[in-house]
Scaffold this active site. Structure first.
Site, PDB file in Angstrom:
ATOM      1  N   SER A   1       0.857  -1.181   0.000  1.00 54.25           N
ATOM      2  CA  SER A   1       0.000   0.000   0.000  1.00 54.25           C
ATOM      3  C   SER A   1       0.893   1.230   0.000  1.00 54.25           C
ATOM      4  CB  SER A   1      -0.883   0.002   1.252  1.00 54.25           C
ATOM      5  OG  SER A   1      -1.514   1.255   1.454  1.00 54.25           O
TER       6      SER A   1
ATOM      7  N   TYR B   1      -1.903  -0.849  10.614  1.00 53.81           N
ATOM      8  CA  TYR B   1      -1.909  -1.109   9.170  1.00 53.81           C
ATOM      9  C   TYR B   1      -0.598  -0.650   8.529  1.00 53.81           C
ATOM     10  CZ  TYR B   1      -3.555  -1.210   4.337  1.00 53.81           C
ATOM     11  OH  TYR B   1      -3.690  -1.471   2.989  1.00 53.81           O
TER      12      TYR B   1
END
Length: 253
Positions: free
Chosen positions: A136, A149
């Site tokens: 990501s 995350y």
């Protein structure tokens, strides 16, 4: 195009979003796709679009080994592994428990490592293959209320880079993919229910765009790809002008 005709492609988290779009994209290019996930109903709805569907929990060593054996028995060694399964949590650091960190790292990092270690030996033995880790932009820079995350995706990119160096000369590619925000249920599932309202005017990538860019990256042998110009600019600013980024964030508040 049929760049992946006959290739055995294993995709984790294939039941929705980016994973499902990748399953369709690879299938359209002639690949023999193995779609995996935990949701039985969604897996069954995918069955007509791919060669094989398998229940897989990437947090379970037994589940991973059973899936790896089923793939080998049914289709032979995997040519391409797409580590796409992932979860998030939108919460401040003081409301993020150790259990939360462990849960997210177990899926996003250790889940990718488990399935990679199960399928990679056959690639190395054959002298060809590709492991794609879907990280990501949050693996390149930090975001508030995403500590768990961001930690998992930074670690996944570190694993990707180290594994690539380990496999130099083996014939196996290792690629890191870094999408920005994508139009999937990810933010709602992570607890960021008003993401779109707070980012009004921001054009989200579609899962299909992420899939197309990923297939191109594999075909081109790219090491790493950040999938939007805006994300690249933010990453460069965060890397080379972090104080300016901090100032902009303060002004927003």
């Amino acid at each position: 195009m049929n760049r992946f005709a006959g290739k055995v492609v294993v995709i984790t988290g294939a039941t929705s979003g980016i994973g499902r779009a990748m399953a369709r994209a690879f299938s359209a290019e002639g690949a023999r796709v193995v779609g995996t996930g935990r949701d039985q109903a969604r897996l069954m709805s995918l069955a007509d679009e791919v060669e094989l569907v398998l229940t897989l929990d990437v947090t379970s060593e037994d589940s991973v080994m059973m899936a790896a054996a089923a793939i080998e028995d049914g289709l032979g060694a995997a040519d391409i592994l797409i580590n796409n399964a992932g979860i998030g949590l939108f919460e401040s650091w003081d409301n993020t428990s150790m259990r939360d960190y462990q849960r997210i790292l177990d899926v996003n990092l250790f889940g990718a490592i488990r399935i990679t270690h199960a399928l990679l030996p056959a690639m190395v033995e054959r002298g060809s293959g590709c492991v794609v880790n879907v990280s990501s932009v949050a693996g390149k820079r930090g975001y508030a209320k995403h500590t768990a995350y961001c930690a998992s995706k930074h670690a996944l990119l570190g694993y990707t880079t180290g594994l690539r160096k380990d496999l130099t000369g083996s014939g196996v590619d290792v690629i890191g993919i870094c999408p920005p925000a994508v139009d999937t249920p990810f933010f709602e599932n992570a607890g960021f229910l008003d993401y779109k309202e707070k980012h009004e005017g921001l054009k989200l990538m579609t899962p299909e765009e992420v899939a197309a860019d990923t297939l191109d990256a594999i075909a081109e042998g790219r090491r790493e790809r950040i999938l939007s110009a805006r994300a690249k600019v933010l990453w460069l600013l965060d890397t080379f002008l972090p104080s300016g980024v901090d100032l902009l964030q303060k002004l927003k508040k």
